[in-house]
Design an enzyme around this catalytic site. Structure first.
Site, mmCIF file in Angstrom:
data_model
loop_
_atom_site.group_PDB
_atom_site.id
_atom_site.type_symbol
_atom_site.label_atom_id
_atom_site.label_comp_id
_atom_site.label_asym_id
_atom_site.label_seq_id
_atom_site.Cartn_x
_atom_site.Cartn_y
_atom_site.Cartn_z
ATOM 1 N N ASP A 129 -0.404 5.246 1.098
ATOM 2 C CA ASP A 129 -0.572 6.133 2.044
ATOM 3 C C ASP A 129 -0.457 5.381 3.659
ATOM 4 O O ASP A 129 -1.215 4.758 3.890
ATOM 5 C CB ASP A 129 -1.853 6.841 1.758
ATOM 6 C CG ASP A 129 -1.917 7.695 0.798
ATOM 7 O OD1 ASP A 129 -1.139 8.742 0.957
ATOM 8 O OD2 ASP A 129 -2.979 7.713 -0.179
ATOM 9 N N ASP A 160 1.036 -1.125 -0.312
ATOM 10 C CA ASP A 160 0.052 0.049 0.056
ATOM 11 C C ASP A 160 0.908 1.124 0.054
ATOM 12 O O ASP A 160 2.178 1.089 0.391
ATOM 13 C CB ASP A 160 -0.807 -0.137 1.370
ATOM 14 C CG ASP A 160 -1.571 1.109 1.518
ATOM 15 O OD1 ASP A 160 -2.381 1.730 0.533
ATOM 16 O OD2 ASP A 160 -1.418 1.698 2.662
#
Ligand code: C5P
Ligand code: MG
Length: 297
Positions: free
Chosen positions: A51, A49
């Site tokens: 953020d 991922d």
């Protein structure tokens, strides 16, 4: 004779002994680490991922910007629009991190949040060339150790998929300003659509939000097919939605899931310990993933 230690690798790694590192099933993780080390780098791929996983959650107690926040906080957004975006965040972020709601219950709210935020951002007349400045003026940054991780994975030709519900153009710019975009990286995210004058007119392709990464993963099955011999995966995320980023990987053999738990910690710790093999609580570094990579590469 003393019995053979069943968690020898874990015990040898000082990064895994820290108080903020939670491993619910140490024997399982030990076996996984052993397999990943044995199979080596040629069988490995990374799925991560962006953020609050590659990027930092906070610094000196202050939240760091997400991809969306980079635009939202930029001086190019008028006060009236800022207020709209702040209200959206105050409404929907608590839902995103709510420990009691199911993913299914959250999905319609996430759709609303992303759709409303995107149309508000598009109404701000951003231009392509504004992005560099917006990132530079923001406090978005990478976790300590990302730069080492990126260059090392590149050097060892280990593919890295960055799978983000953020904004592709912004995350690439954050990586460029704080490290480097390398050829072994591939990004799946929401990319901005600029017209021939360089004016933002919308977003391209299917929306990726926190809790539909499984669908995105299946849409990208071509990518995974080209890597079909890389059967071992290290997955990194900070949300329960990130656990499904590897859906659609063919012939998967071993997957080690590393979760960063940054916020709403007490409420969510048990669930994270169930779902992620290793949980890192309020960790601003890549120390644990990097220590594991050092053993494998
Ligand atoms: O890269 P990742 O998938 O983590 O990006 C999604 C993150 O962006 C979410 O965790 C969410 O909190 C954040 N977000 C935001 N502003 C929005 C929409 C999402 O900060 N308008
Ligand atoms: Mg995230």
């Amino acid at each position: 004779r003393r019995p053979k230690k069943r968690t020898k690798i874990i015990e040898m790694m000082e990064e895994l002994q820290k108080e903020n590192v939670y491993i619910k099933d140490a024997e399982r993780v030990e076996k996984l680490l052993c397999q990943l080390i044995q199979d080596g780098k040629s069988k490995l791929q990374i799925i991560t991922d962006f953020d609050m996983t590659l990027s930092r959650f906070s610094i000196n107690g202050k939240r760091c910007a997400t991809c969306h926040n980079v635009l939202e906080n930029s001086s190019l957004v008028p006060e009236s629009k800022k207020q709209v975006l702040d209200e959206l965040r105050d409404t929907y972020y608590p839902i995103e991190i709510n420990a009691k709601m199911t993913i299914e219950e959250k999905i319609p709210f996430m759709m609303e949040w992303w759709t409303k935020a995107q149309s508000t951002i598009v109404a701000c007349n951003f231009r392509r060339e504004d992005l560099t400045r917006a990132v530079r003026e923001s406090n978005a940054m990478l976790r300590d150790g990302c730069d080492w991780q990126f260059s090392t994975l590149h050097e060892h030709k280990v593919p890295m998929l960055i799978f983000s519900a953020g904004i592709g153009d912004i995350l690439e710019e954050i990586i460029k300003q704080h490290s480097q975009m390398y050829a072994n990286m591939r990004v799946v995210s929401n990319y901005m659509d600029f017209n021939h004058d360089g004016m933002l007119v919308g977003f391209k392709g299917d929306l990726v939000h926190t809790y539909n990464k499984n669908e995105g993963a299946l849409r990208n099955s071509d990518y995974f097919t080209t890597l079909k011999d890389r059967r071992n995966i290290i997955l990194m995320g900070d949300s329960m939605g990130d656990l499904r980023m590897a859906d659609g990987v063919p012939n998967m053999q071993h997957i080690l899931k590393i979760g960063f738990l940054n916020d709403n910690i007490e409420e969510r710790l048990e669930k994270y310990k169930e779902a992620y093999d290793i949980v890192l609580v309020s960790d601003s570094t890549m120390d644990v993933p990097n220590a594991i990579l050092k053993k494998i590469l």
